[in-house]
Motif scaffolding. Structure first.
Motif, PDB file in Angstrom:
ATOM      1  N   THR A 144       0.853  -1.194   0.000  1.00  0.00           N
ATOM      2  CA  THR A 144       0.000   0.000   0.000  1.00  0.00           C
ATOM      3  C   THR A 144       0.887   1.242   0.000  1.00  0.00           C
ATOM      4  N   GLY A 145       0.258   2.401  -0.154  1.00  0.00           N
ATOM      5  CA  GLY A 145       0.974   3.656   0.004  1.00  0.00           C
ATOM      6  C   GLY A 145       1.183   3.949   1.482  1.00  0.00           C
ATOM      7  N   LYS A 146       1.511   5.181   1.785  1.00  0.00           N
ATOM      8  CA  LYS A 146       1.821   5.533   3.172  1.00  0.00           C
ATOM      9  C   LYS A 146       1.067   6.799   3.561  1.00  0.00           C
ATOM     10  N   SER A 147       0.321   6.710   4.667  1.00  0.00           N
ATOM     11  CA  SER A 147      -0.395   7.881   5.190  1.00  0.00           C
ATOM     12  C   SER A 147       0.472   8.584   6.224  1.00  0.00           C
ATOM     13  N   LEU A 148       0.481   9.913   6.151  1.00  0.00           N
ATOM     14  CA  LEU A 148       1.228  10.709   7.123  1.00  0.00           C
ATOM     15  C   LEU A 148       0.229  11.613   7.824  1.00  0.00           C
ATOM     16  N   THR A 154       1.105  12.000  18.491  1.00  0.00           N
ATOM     17  CA  THR A 154       1.423  10.572  18.332  1.00  0.00           C
ATOM     18  C   THR A 154       1.831  10.197  16.920  1.00  0.00           C
ATOM     19  N   GLY A 155       1.539  11.051  15.930  1.00  0.00           N
ATOM     20  CA  GLY A 155       1.786  10.664  14.551  1.00  0.00           C
ATOM     21  C   GLY A 155       0.706   9.733  14.019  1.00  0.00           C
ATOM     22  N   ARG A 156      -0.313   9.450  14.824  1.00  0.00           N
ATOM     23  CA  ARG A 156      -1.426   8.603  14.379  1.00  0.00           C
ATOM     24  C   ARG A 156      -2.609   9.494  14.008  1.00  0.00           C
ATOM     25  N   ILE A 157      -3.632   8.884  13.417  1.00  0.00           N
ATOM     26  CA  ILE A 157      -4.745   9.664  12.886  1.00  0.00           C
ATOM     27  C   ILE A 157      -5.535  10.361  14.006  1.00  0.00           C
ATOM     28  N   HIS A 158      -5.595   9.731  15.182  1.00  0.00           N
ATOM     29  CA  HIS A 158      -6.327  10.341  16.297  1.00  0.00           C
ATOM     30  C   HIS A 158      -5.585  11.589  16.755  1.00  0.00           C
ATOM     31  N   GLY A 159      -6.262  12.712  16.755  1.00  0.00           N
ATOM     32  CA  GLY A 159      -5.641  13.949  17.209  1.00  0.00           C
ATOM     33  C   GLY A 159      -4.913  14.708  16.122  1.00  0.00           C
ATOM     34  N   ASP A 161      -4.380  16.961  12.685  1.00  0.00           N
ATOM     35  CA  ASP A 161      -5.128  18.054  12.048  1.00  0.00           C
ATOM     36  C   ASP A 161      -5.549  17.673  10.634  1.00  0.00           C
ATOM     37  N   TYR A 162      -4.654  16.985   9.928  1.00  0.00           N
ATOM     38  CA  TYR A 162      -4.972  16.535   8.578  1.00  0.00           C
ATOM     39  C   TYR A 162      -4.016  15.406   8.204  1.00  0.00           C
ATOM     40  N   SER A 163      -4.320  14.705   7.110  1.00  0.00           N
ATOM     41  CA  SER A 163      -3.488  13.589   6.667  1.00  0.00           C
ATOM     42  C   SER A 163      -3.019  13.821   5.237  1.00  0.00           C
ATOM     43  N   LEU A 164      -1.794  13.335   4.949  1.00  0.00           N
ATOM     44  CA  LEU A 164      -1.237  13.378   3.601  1.00  0.00           C
ATOM     45  C   LEU A 164      -0.961  11.946   3.166  1.00  0.00           C
ATOM     46  N   VAL A 165      -1.040  11.685   1.874  1.00  0.00           N
ATOM     47  CA  VAL A 165      -0.794  10.328   1.382  1.00  0.00           C
ATOM     48  C   VAL A 165       0.327  10.354   0.336  1.00  0.00           C
TER      49      VAL A 165
END
Length: 502
Positions: A144-148, A154-159, A161-165
């Motif tokens: 798969t690709g990588k979500s940032l 934490t670097g996780r999706i919880h908390g 502000d936005y995500s990049l792929v």
């Protein structure tokens, strides 16, 4: 009963084993080192500017057609053969459907009920006991690709502000190696899991099919674990801890989940079948999502790819390219190096076999290579919580340090300061010795003065040596070494002391 930072209750490891038997299943994902991706011509390189190694095919754009990477199929067959698997005469790819933002096609091209390799086994040794690991299957798929996730701590999706792929990794060839349930390991379960992944890493490196860099994600392990009442012979409800990416963490994740499952079951609760996230920093797992069963993925045959049907002649030709099996290779290396059984076991257990081998190939004597990796560098790796392979010193550099010791330019004590310099990025071992002024002093003028000072300061010791008690020279050598900041040639110092007091 203890509690972790996440509030999870843990039973002690000993109490967990009194009441329950563990069963493990390990799924190891291996990124292949092909030049291009699994179904298109994009470069399969690690890194690069985000979304630069992409094309219409791996981005899943309408009308783009996939083509199977022949080198990836060859690597898959060789991996299957090395694991004593049967190789399918005919197999297909399938579409595994789910919504993931880092899969631009919204399905993963994988293999479902027709894997390329199946029904194999391998063996690992832990503390003198051999464990046979049955291999369910090894199948081909794409990464798969990588979500940032940006923002939050934490670097996780919880908390966040936005995500990049970043889709650079999407479509890179993967082989997933799946074991059957591993039973009967009891208290050795964490060590068996670690030894198995280390064994695979060594085998894959020998095959030349992957760089197996766990720190870069080209080798990742999903740890399935369940507990059943001790002696029942059954299987409990499993959890799957995803993407564990170091040998040390594989061992820790198995141990943690055994203790967590035991606490839940002991308190009368039941285990939720779910995926879990492993946290390297705190050494705990946290809940991910409820685990889907295979039917939830709505697999169906991939209509855009022809079946893979490797001829028996080709399979046998590839069998002839396999390197010697790990067990035979280890026996040969042990004989070549003159290691005792215990020395070899410790080297393998520390994950240092390939590092020692490469250091010897670079010119160091076997015992010297082993000494540095298993003492000085293992200590530093342990202190910083990384694998030996990631400690920041190469086998070539270790061999260069040892060459300086062999030539008498530095001693072992000074060599430790050279390793400090290497880790600080101060240049080559020779440059560090020069810049830090670490070279051993063997000049008789400078040494003679220091010897005279030591004799004057220790008249009672000097008298003993004059009386023939040569062993007492050690105290004077120590005094000279102290004055010379450890940079004296100890052998020459001893000669000078005995000359002056003889």
């Amino acid at each position: 009963m203890t509690h972790t930072a996440t509030g999870a209750s843990l039973l002690s490891f000993e109490e967990a084993l009194e009441k329950f038997d563990p069963a493990m299943g390990l799924e190891v994902h291996v990124e292949l080192n092909t030049a291009t991706k699994m179904f298109c011509g994009c470069p399969a390189e690690f890194g690069g500017e985000p979304n630069t190694h992409v094309c219409p095919t791996c981005l899943g754009l309408p009308g783009a057609m996939p083509v199977v990477n022949g080198k990836a199929v060859e690597s898959a067959i060789r991996i299957g053969l090395a694991l004593n698997c049967e190789i399918a005469e005919w197999c297909r790819f399938a579409r595994k459907n789910y919504f993931y933002p880092d899969m631009p096609k919204n399905f993963q091209t994988s293999q479902y009920d027709e894997p390329i390799a199946f029904g194999g086994f391998t063996e690992v040794e832990v503390e003198g006991e051999t464990f046979r690991i049955e291999i369910e299957r090894a199948h081909m798929e794409e990464d798969t690709g990588k979500s940032l996730h940006v923002g939050g701590s934490t670097g996780r999706i919880h908390g966040a502000d936005y995500s990049l792929v970043d889709y650079n990794r999407a479509g890179i060839p993967l082989i997933e190696i799946v074991t059957k349930p591993i039973l009967g390991t009891r208290e050795k379960a964490p060590l068996v899991a670690k030894a198995y992944v280390a064994h695979l890493r060594e085998m894959l490196l020998g095959l030349g099919v992957s760089d197996v860099r766990m720190d870069q994600g080209s080798l990742r392990c999903d740890v399935n674990l369940s507990l059943a009442p001790a002696g029942s012979g059954g299987l409990g409800t499993r959890t799957e801890t995803k993407n564990v990416n170091s040998l040390r963490s594989v061992e820790r994740a198995v141990r943690y989940e055994m203790q967590r499952h035991a606490a839940v079951l002991d308190a009368g609760g039941s285990i939720l079948q779910e995926t879990r996230h492993w946290h390297e920093d705190t050494g705990v797992t946290t809940s991910g999502r409820e685990k889907s069963d295979a039917e939830d993925y709505r697999y169906f045959p991939e209509p855009d790819l022809v079946p893979v049907a490797p001829s028996r002649e080709w399979v046998e030709e590839l069998r002839g390219t396999l390197p010697e099996p790990p067990r035979e290779r280890r026996a040969r290396l042990q004989a070549d190096w003159g290691f005792s059984d215990l020395e070899m076991r410790d080297t393998i257990g520390a994950g240092a076999l390939v590092l020692v081998e490469q250091t010897i190939a670079a010119g160091a004597a076997p015992q010297a290579a082993r000494k540095w990796w298993l003492s000085e560098l293992a200590r530093r790796a342990n202190d910083t919580g990384v694998e030996l392979t990631e400690v920041g010193v190469t086998p070539q550099q270790v061999a260069e340090v040892q060459a300086l010791v062999d030539s008498g330019e530095i001693n072992d004590k000074l060599a430790r300061q050279v390793f400090d310099g290497l880790l600080a990025g101060e240049g080559s071992p020779a440059e560090i010795v020069a810049a830090r002024g670490l070279a051993v002093v063997s000049d008789d003028g400078a040494l003679g003065a220091a010897v005279d000072n030591a004799i004057a300061a220790n008249p009672d010791v000097a008298d003993k040596i004059r009386d023939g008690k040569v062993a007492a020279a050690g105290a004077l050598i120590g005094a000279v070494m102290k004055e010379m900041r450890g940079q004296a040639d100890a052998g020459r110092v001893r000669e000078l002391i005995l000359e002056k007091l003889g």
